[in-house]
Design an enzyme around this catalytic site. Structure first.
Site, PDB file in Angstrom:
ATOM      1  N   GLY A  46      -2.968  54.882  27.151  1.00 27.58           N
ATOM      2  CA  GLY A  46      -2.021  55.549  27.857  1.00 27.58           C
ATOM      3  C   GLY A  46      -2.459  56.536  28.809  1.00 27.58           C
ATOM      4  O   GLY A  46      -3.594  57.147  28.574  1.00 27.58           O
ATOM      5  N   GLN A  51      -2.220  64.134  33.455  1.00 29.39           N
ATOM      6  CA  GLN A  51      -3.648  63.780  33.239  1.00 29.39           C
ATOM      7  C   GLN A  51      -4.436  63.346  34.677  1.00 29.39           C
ATOM      8  O   GLN A  51      -5.626  63.222  34.683  1.00 29.39           O
ATOM      9  CB  GLN A  51      -3.785  62.693  32.321  1.00 29.39           C
ATOM     10  CG  GLN A  51      -3.185  63.188  30.913  1.00 29.39           C
ATOM     11  CD  GLN A  51      -3.577  62.122  29.898  1.00 29.39           C
ATOM     12  OE1 GLN A  51      -2.450  61.174  29.659  1.00 29.39           O
ATOM     13  NE2 GLN A  51      -4.641  62.248  29.252  1.00 29.39           N
ATOM     14  N   CYS A  89      -7.340  61.658  23.132  1.00 30.52           N
ATOM     15  CA  CYS A  89      -6.804  61.678  24.278  1.00 30.52           C
ATOM     16  C   CYS A  89      -7.783  61.593  25.374  1.00 30.52           C
ATOM     17  O   CYS A  89      -8.710  62.552  25.234  1.00 30.52           O
ATOM     18  CB  CYS A  89      -6.011  63.255  24.381  1.00 30.52           C
ATOM     19  SG  CYS A  89      -5.065  63.311  25.845  1.00 30.52           S
ATOM     20  N   LEU A  90      -7.604  61.033  26.543  1.00 28.29           N
ATOM     21  CA  LEU A  90      -8.433  61.158  27.518  1.00 28.29           C
ATOM     22  C   LEU A  90      -8.809  62.571  28.095  1.00 28.29           C
ATOM     23  O   LEU A  90      -9.924  62.604  28.683  1.00 28.29           O
ATOM     24  CB  LEU A  90      -8.196  60.098  28.534  1.00 28.29           C
ATOM     25  CG  LEU A  90      -8.120  58.647  28.324  1.00 28.29           C
ATOM     26  CD1 LEU A  90      -7.652  57.645  29.504  1.00 28.29           C
ATOM     27  CD2 LEU A  90      -9.347  58.120  27.888  1.00 28.29           C
ATOM     28  N   HIS A 131       3.092  60.360  22.320  1.00 27.79           N
ATOM     29  CA  HIS A 131       1.939  61.110  22.818  1.00 27.79           C
ATOM     30  C   HIS A 131       2.005  61.197  24.303  1.00 27.79           C
ATOM     31  O   HIS A 131       1.809  62.361  24.836  1.00 27.79           O
ATOM     32  CB  HIS A 131       0.533  60.374  22.490  1.00 27.79           C
ATOM     33  CG  HIS A 131      -0.635  60.904  23.048  1.00 27.79           C
ATOM     34  ND1 HIS A 131      -1.607  61.317  22.068  1.00 27.79           N
ATOM     35  CD2 HIS A 131      -1.073  61.080  24.245  1.00 27.79           C
ATOM     36  CE1 HIS A 131      -2.607  61.863  22.870  1.00 27.79           C
ATOM     37  NE2 HIS A 131      -2.536  61.983  23.950  1.00 27.79           N
ATOM     38  N   GLU A 132       2.196  60.083  25.104  1.00 28.20           N
ATOM     39  CA  GLU A 132       2.361  60.410  26.623  1.00 28.20           C
ATOM     40  C   GLU A 132       3.600  61.135  27.107  1.00 28.20           C
ATOM     41  O   GLU A 132       3.504  61.962  28.116  1.00 28.20           O
ATOM     42  CB  GLU A 132       2.403  58.988  27.234  1.00 28.20           C
ATOM     43  CG  GLU A 132       1.306  57.936  26.936  1.00 28.20           C
ATOM     44  CD  GLU A 132      -0.207  58.532  27.156  1.00 28.20           C
ATOM     45  OE1 GLU A 132      -0.377  59.732  28.110  1.00 28.20           O
ATOM     46  OE2 GLU A 132      -1.362  58.262  26.188  1.00 28.20           O
ATOM     47  N   HIS A 135       2.871  64.741  27.041  1.00 27.56           N
ATOM     48  CA  HIS A 135       2.338  65.335  27.969  1.00 27.56           C
ATOM     49  C   HIS A 135       3.093  65.889  29.479  1.00 27.56           C
ATOM     50  O   HIS A 135       2.691  66.785  30.096  1.00 27.56           O
ATOM     51  CB  HIS A 135       1.354  64.061  28.766  1.00 27.56           C
ATOM     52  CG  HIS A 135      -0.018  64.068  27.860  1.00 27.56           C
ATOM     53  ND1 HIS A 135      -0.926  65.131  28.475  1.00 27.56           N
ATOM     54  CD2 HIS A 135      -0.548  62.994  27.596  1.00 27.56           C
ATOM     55  CE1 HIS A 135      -1.936  64.677  27.444  1.00 27.56           C
ATOM     56  NE2 HIS A 135      -1.803  63.339  26.931  1.00 27.56           N
TER      57      HIS A 135
HETATM   58 ZN    ZN Z   1      -3.180  62.426  25.956  1.00 32.99          ZN
END
Ligand code: ZN
Length: 150
Positions: A46, A51, A89-90, A131-132, A135
């Site tokens: 995701g 991000q 998380c990226l 999660h997304e 953000h």
């Molecule tokens: Zn994340």
């Protein structure tokens, strides 16, 4: 399509609240295409607007690298149950840990053309959505982490 740079922990933009998308134009379409490519390239499941440095309420998700979901202006309208999820998380490399999330959710969102839809998700897909979408309000999984993986 083009790959974009992934913003990492410590940069202010990850902590900001994103704006609603009001223009469903070519720029939005390219953004979503780029996000999909960036996520796939980074082996992520995701990716959310902030991000890639864009403060817009958009996210792309792919639980298995095959099926892709796109969300514009998503909101979780219903949730039930709970599950403990192992997350990473990226934007937060090197940290993994457990977070408590609802087990089932109902999401209202729009597609890239502005068409509204409703998605019911459970398990892993619900986990990634939560999660997304966090953000988009400047919230990271480490804020909610109940146990850090060693
Ligand atoms: Zn994340």
């Amino acid at each position: 399509m083009a790959k974009r740079l992934i913003v990492k922990l410590g940069e202010d933009i990850l902590r900001k609240k994103c704006r609603e998308v009001t223009e469903f134009d070519d720029r939005l379409a390219s953004l979503l295409d780029d996000m999909k490519e960036t996520m796939t390239d980074a082996d992520g499941v995701g990716l959310a607007g902030p991000q890639v440095g864009v403060l817009k309420r958009v996210a792309v998700i792919s639980p298995n690298g095959k099926k892709f979901y796109e969300f514009v202006n998503p909101t979780i309208v219903r949730s039930s149950g709970s599950q403990i999820c192992r997350e990473g998380c990226l934007s937060v490399p090197g940290i993994n840990g457990d977070v408590e999330r609802p087990k089932c959710i109902e999401v209202k969102a729009q597609d890239r053309h502005g068409k509204p839809f409703v998605l019911k998700a459970e398990g892993f897909l619900a986990n990634i959505c939560c999660h997304e979408f966090d953000h988009l309000d400047g919230i990271l999984f480490i804020d909610k982490m109940i146990r850090k993986e060693k």
